[in-house]
Design an enzyme around this catalytic site. Structure first.
Site, PDB file in Angstrom:
ATOM      1  N   ARG A   1      37.521  72.924  54.272  1.00 22.73           N
ATOM      2  CA  ARG A   1      38.606  72.468  53.391  1.00 22.73           C
ATOM      3  C   ARG A   1      38.079  72.300  51.977  1.00 22.73           C
ATOM      4  O   ARG A   1      37.935  71.200  51.456  1.00 22.73           O
ATOM      5  CB  ARG A   1      39.215  71.205  53.963  1.00 22.73           C
TER       6      ARG A   1
ATOM      7  N   GLN B   1      41.177  77.288  50.038  1.00 22.26           N
ATOM      8  CA  GLN B   1      42.507  76.668  50.141  1.00 22.26           C
ATOM      9  C   GLN B   1      43.604  77.646  50.605  1.00 22.26           C
ATOM     10  O   GLN B   1      44.458  77.277  51.404  1.00 22.26           O
ATOM     11  CB  GLN B   1      42.901  76.103  48.793  1.00 22.26           C
TER      12      GLN B   1
ATOM     13  N   ASP C   1      43.918  78.039  54.352  1.00 19.44           N
ATOM     14  CA  ASP C   1      44.008  76.790  55.117  1.00 19.44           C
ATOM     15  C   ASP C   1      45.297  76.728  55.943  1.00 19.44           C
ATOM     16  O   ASP C   1      46.330  76.225  55.496  1.00 19.44           O
ATOM     17  CB  ASP C   1      43.919  75.611  54.136  1.00 19.44           C
TER      18      ASP C   1
ATOM     19  N   SER D   1      46.780  73.234  56.943  1.00 16.31           N
ATOM     20  CA  SER D   1      47.689  72.637  55.952  1.00 16.31           C
ATOM     21  C   SER D   1      49.041  73.335  55.946  1.00 16.31           C
ATOM     22  O   SER D   1      50.081  72.675  55.924  1.00 16.31           O
ATOM     23  CB  SER D   1      47.083  72.709  54.545  1.00 16.31           C
TER      24      SER D   1
ATOM     25  N   TYR E   1      38.057  64.408  55.849  1.00 17.99           N
ATOM     26  CA  TYR E   1      38.008  64.301  57.303  1.00 17.99           C
ATOM     27  C   TYR E   1      37.941  62.834  57.719  1.00 17.99           C
ATOM     28  O   TYR E   1      37.073  62.094  57.264  1.00 17.99           O
ATOM     29  CB  TYR E   1      36.796  65.056  57.860  1.00 17.99           C
TER      30      TYR E   1
HETATM   31  P1  NAD Z   1      44.635  65.293  60.089  1.00 21.99           P
HETATM   32  O1  NAD Z   1      45.745  66.111  60.647  1.00 21.99           O
HETATM   33  O2  NAD Z   1      43.247  65.512  60.620  1.00 21.99           O
HETATM   34  O3  NAD Z   1      44.968  63.738  60.287  1.00 21.99           O
HETATM   35  C1  NAD Z   1      46.130  63.182  59.738  1.00 21.99           C
HETATM   36  C2  NAD Z   1      45.807  61.877  59.068  1.00 21.99           C
HETATM   37  O4  NAD Z   1      45.545  60.878  60.057  1.00 21.99           O
HETATM   38  C3  NAD Z   1      44.592  61.877  58.153  1.00 21.99           C
HETATM   39  O5  NAD Z   1      44.987  61.515  56.847  1.00 21.99           O
HETATM   40  C4  NAD Z   1      43.662  60.847  58.780  1.00 21.99           C
HETATM   41  O6  NAD Z   1      42.925  60.131  57.813  1.00 21.99           O
HETATM   42  C5  NAD Z   1      44.633  59.963  59.520  1.00 21.99           C
HETATM   43  N1  NAD Z   1      44.046  59.128  60.583  1.00 21.99           N
HETATM   44  C6  NAD Z   1      43.079  59.442  61.497  1.00 21.99           C
HETATM   45  N2  NAD Z   1      42.815  58.400  62.303  1.00 21.99           N
HETATM   46  C7  NAD Z   1      43.634  57.378  61.901  1.00 21.99           C
HETATM   47  C8  NAD Z   1      43.825  56.053  62.343  1.00 21.99           C
HETATM   48  N3  NAD Z   1      43.129  55.544  63.363  1.00 21.99           N
HETATM   49  N4  NAD Z   1      44.743  55.289  61.690  1.00 21.99           N
HETATM   50  C9  NAD Z   1      45.457  55.799  60.666  1.00 21.99           C
HETATM   51  N5  NAD Z   1      45.308  57.044  60.189  1.00 21.99           N
HETATM   52  C10 NAD Z   1      44.413  57.836  60.803  1.00 21.99           C
HETATM   53  O7  NAD Z   1      44.607  65.381  58.494  1.00 21.99           O
HETATM   54  P2  NAD Z   1      45.028  66.590  57.558  1.00 21.99           P
HETATM   55  O8  NAD Z   1      46.458  66.680  57.375  1.00 21.99           O
HETATM   56  O9  NAD Z   1      44.322  67.778  58.108  1.00 21.99           O
HETATM   57  O10 NAD Z   1      44.458  66.205  56.135  1.00 21.99           O
HETATM   58  C11 NAD Z   1      43.339  65.426  55.884  1.00 21.99           C
HETATM   59  C12 NAD Z   1      43.113  65.358  54.384  1.00 21.99           C
HETATM   60  O11 NAD Z   1      42.541  66.550  53.919  1.00 21.99           O
HETATM   61  C13 NAD Z   1      44.351  65.160  53.532  1.00 21.99           C
HETATM   62  O12 NAD Z   1      44.092  64.209  52.548  1.00 21.99           O
HETATM   63  C14 NAD Z   1      44.564  66.463  52.888  1.00 21.99           C
HETATM   64  O13 NAD Z   1      45.267  66.369  51.669  1.00 21.99           O
HETATM   65  C15 NAD Z   1      43.153  66.900  52.704  1.00 21.99           C
HETATM   66  N6  NAD Z   1      43.016  68.341  52.533  1.00 21.99           N
HETATM   67  C16 NAD Z   1      42.201  68.802  51.547  1.00 21.99           C
HETATM   68  C17 NAD Z   1      42.061  70.162  51.373  1.00 21.99           C
HETATM   69  C18 NAD Z   1      41.195  70.730  50.316  1.00 21.99           C
HETATM   70  O14 NAD Z   1      40.562  69.996  49.612  1.00 21.99           O
HETATM   71  N7  NAD Z   1      41.152  72.032  50.198  1.00 21.99           N
HETATM   72  C19 NAD Z   1      42.736  71.034  52.189  1.00 21.99           C
HETATM   73  C20 NAD Z   1      43.550  70.509  53.180  1.00 21.99           C
HETATM   74  C21 NAD Z   1      43.681  69.148  53.352  1.00 21.99           C
END
Ligand code: NAD
Length: 386
Positions: free
Chosen positions: A122, A127, A130, A133, A228
């Protein structure tokens, strides 16, 4: 010439396809030969003739598998499908080897190289590839629509001649891509929204969407901002349950999206908390296929408990196959362009350059030359094979 084959999905309810006529046209322009299994786009309303017009050859499964240098899929193949793939071909698909050890073993034994779409790092560079996402965004949006249609009440505040209707209260657990889209969608529909996440740095994003962030004191060692999530300690879960208790008890709709990569989803709404909810309230659990964030959540079923409905619809992106396929296909287009860069020699067609030292390729390849390169999958297989 490098041949890319797009297979028809076989998993029940999987309507998506790994290429659209648009991305086929762009791959042909890039210098690749495209073969598509007849009917592969039917579930997403892309007919064979549209692919043919974009430059694909329509073939049957056996011919496509035999010819493919690169094989595009959406869902993890079954072990039988894996055994039908050609040695040294490259599968580009969701893989999830930890959850699908039999498929991982079959792919390894078949000598297939596996690019796991969920493993793409990520980073800003990756991006456009991805797919987690692009698909989570759809799931977040759809979870709100499902919740709204299951609710026996309006989302927005309404002032009518017959009296005022209070807005619905929505609580979102997990503010990743799906959670953020769920918050934005619920706000657009006029609900009052609160959200919480183990990563405190998302507070600002929640507030910028006009929702309230429910704060929970962070575990030591989890303070560093990260994309993560780490697993929450029992102590954190206790603090979280206290912080969210009142909001959940008052909520009309709860949407849970919390996941920790490679692990079973954390249970955030245990039965005791579910039983504090109001009759008529709804929970939509997006983590249902990873074991669920909510007690009683069951894949493919809506469970009624004390008047509270727990919705366990799996694979929400497949309920919006047109956009889901369009976006997933563009993710795969970027993958194939990265794997088969344009040749510097004039007129030479692009070939696969599997440079495992490349951060994106090295991070995404789970199996190569009969070896499991993805650590978590390798560990899971040790347990399966033992
Ligand atoms: P995910 O599907 O793995 O998890 C969803 C959310 O659940 C996450 O925000 C995680 O912190 C939260 N979570 C996990 N355990 C928890 C708990 N016990 N209580 C409450 N919340 C909990 O996450 P995702 O959608 O894949 O995205 C993770 C992050 O990565 C996001 O902030 C997203 O914006 C970011 N991201 C960045 C890039 C990049 O930089 N290129 C790309 C994609 C996503």
């Amino acid at each position: 010439m490098t041949i890319v084959f797009i297979a028809k999905e076989t998993r029940q309810g999987e309507t998506r396809v790994a290429a659209t006529p648009e991305t086929v046209g762009r791959m042909v322009k890039h210098g690749l030969e495209i073969q598509l299994q007849s009917g592969a786009g039917d579930g997403s309303f892309f007919a064979d003739h549209l692919y043919a017009e974009a430059g694909a050859t329509i073939v049957d499964l056996a011919a496509g598998l035999a010819a493919a240098d690169i094989l595009f899929k959406v869902a993890t193949p079954t072990p039988d499908e894996a055994r039908g793939m050609r040695k040294d071909s490259i599968l580009v698909s969701f893989f999830s080897g930890v959850q699908n050890p039999d498929t991982a073993i079959a792919l390894k034994e078949a000598g297939v190289t596996v690019w796991g779409m969920e493993l793409v790092p990520r980073t800003t560079m990756a991006q456009k590839m991805d797919a987690l996402s692009s698909q989570a965004n759809i799931a977040g949006y759809k979870s709100v629509l499902i919740g709204a249609s299951e609710l026996g009440r309006y989302f927005p505040l309404l002032m009518t001649a017959a009296g005022t209707v209070k807005p619905s209260k929505v609580v979102v657990f997990g503010v990743g891509v799906a959670g953020l889209q769920a918050i934005a969608t619920a706000k657009r529909l006029g609900a009052q929204v609160e959200a919480t996440d183990i990563r405190p740095e998302v507070k600002e994003q929640v507030e910028s969407l006009g929702a309230k962030f429910i704060e929970v004191e962070t575990d030591a060692g989890n303070e560093e901002p990260s994309v993560y999530a780490k697993e929450a300690s029992d102590d954190y879960k206790k603090r979280q349950a206290e912080a969210v208790g009142k909001s959940v008890a008052e909520a009309d709709l709860v949407i849970t999206t919390a996941q920790v990569p490679g692990k079973k989803a954390p249970v955030l709404i245990p039965l005791a908390m579910l039983e504090t909810m109001k009759p008529g309230a709804v929970v939509v659990d997006l983590a249902v296929e990873q074991g669920g964030n909510c007690a009683l959540a069951t894949v493919g079923e809506n469970i009624m408990h004390n008047g509270v409905k727990v919705v366990g619809t799996p694979n929400l992106p497949a309920t919006m196959p047109i956009n889901a396929s369009e976006l997933y296909s563009r993710n795969l287009l970027e993958v194939v362009k990265h794997l088969c860069p344009k040749s510097e020699t004039e007129g030479e067609k692009p070939k696969v350059v599997l440079n495992l030292d490349d951060e994106i390729i090295g991070g995404s390849i789970a199996i190569h030359n009969g070896e499991i390169l993805h650590e978590m999958t390798a560990k899971a297989l040790e347990t399966t094979e033992a």
